[in-house]
Design a protein around this motif. Sequence first.
Motif, mmCIF file in Angstrom:
data_model
loop_
_atom_site.group_PDB
_atom_site.id
_atom_site.type_symbol
_atom_site.label_atom_id
_atom_site.label_comp_id
_atom_site.label_asym_id
_atom_site.label_seq_id
_atom_site.Cartn_x
_atom_site.Cartn_y
_atom_site.Cartn_z
ATOM 1 N N ASN A 68 -9.590 26.270 39.903
ATOM 2 C CA ASN A 68 -9.161 26.275 40.917
ATOM 3 C C ASN A 68 -9.512 24.859 40.388
ATOM 4 N N VAL A 70 -9.698 22.141 42.178
ATOM 5 C CA VAL A 70 -10.274 21.472 43.950
ATOM 6 C C VAL A 70 -11.178 22.144 44.057
ATOM 7 N N ARG A 71 -11.643 23.142 44.104
ATOM 8 C CA ARG A 71 -12.825 24.094 44.314
ATOM 9 C C ARG A 71 -13.941 24.323 43.162
ATOM 10 N N GLN A 88 -8.503 16.483 49.922
ATOM 11 C CA GLN A 88 -7.282 16.328 51.047
ATOM 12 C C GLN A 88 -5.907 17.102 50.480
ATOM 13 N N PRO A 89 -5.426 18.140 51.417
ATOM 14 C CA PRO A 89 -3.933 18.464 50.830
ATOM 15 C C PRO A 89 -2.870 17.572 50.570
ATOM 16 N N CYS A 90 -2.105 17.426 50.648
ATOM 17 C CA CYS A 90 -1.142 16.239 51.196
ATOM 18 C C CYS A 90 -0.194 16.708 51.642
ATOM 19 N N ALA A 92 0.612 20.780 53.143
ATOM 20 C CA ALA A 92 0.505 21.964 52.811
ATOM 21 C C ALA A 92 -0.291 22.546 52.502
ATOM 22 N N ASN A 93 -0.591 23.529 51.071
ATOM 23 C CA ASN A 93 -1.299 23.440 50.446
ATOM 24 C C ASN A 93 -1.387 22.391 48.693
ATOM 25 N N GLU A 94 -0.934 21.895 49.401
ATOM 26 C CA GLU A 94 -0.779 21.100 47.898
ATOM 27 C C GLU A 94 -1.731 19.757 47.578
ATOM 28 N N TYR A 95 -2.590 19.532 46.857
ATOM 29 C CA TYR A 95 -3.253 18.455 46.602
ATOM 30 C C TYR A 95 -3.903 17.904 45.354
ATOM 31 N N CYS A 119 -2.152 10.566 47.943
ATOM 32 C CA CYS A 119 -1.927 10.879 48.242
ATOM 33 C C CYS A 119 -0.848 9.755 48.352
#
Length: 213
Positions: A68, A70-71, A88-90, A92-95, A119
Amino acid sequence: MVKAGSSVIAGLAALGLFIGALAACSAGGTGARDEGPARTDPVGSTAPAATASPAPTASPSPSPTAVNAVRLVKADPKVSTEIKRDLQPCVANEYPVDVSYGNLTGGTATDVVVNVMTCGDAVGIGTYVYRDAGGKYQNVFQAEEPPVYAEIDRGDLVVTKQVYEKGDSVASPSGEEILTYRWSGDHFAQQSRTHNDYSHAVDGASPAPSDDG
């Protein structure tokens, strides 16, 4: 006399049929062999028939365990506060992160390269290399001078930095610097540095000839 003659004739007929059957067998006529060819193995041979050996197949290399990213970046104390805030996500959950796996540090575990981007225009704002140290990923390289992007090239870490001059747009830098790093003991050492200048010709158009007359 008639009965005796009949018995003799019947006996002769039966003997003729028996002799005919023997002749047919000795001449190769149809018989027990019709169901298939005879065995040609030597008498007493018990060796099994030869079979073709299967061709060896190469075992596929195991895929690296996904992390992960991002984490990993947000939990890294070496990463700047600005990078963590901007990650931050662009949608939904897509970073905006690219992740590469490979062997950079010579260990038995797979190393991880993480590129953090913006993004809107996908400009690299930070790049990091993580090494598995006893089951825990350790930050062994980072560059946070945008725009920057890192890749793995035949065991080397290749970092590309775009060069902008005054008036350059984000999509049209003046050049780039390519830095190649190689793992040396416990850190990355720079091996080479290449600078490329880009042409600013618009669409490759040639200037119109001047009217001298």
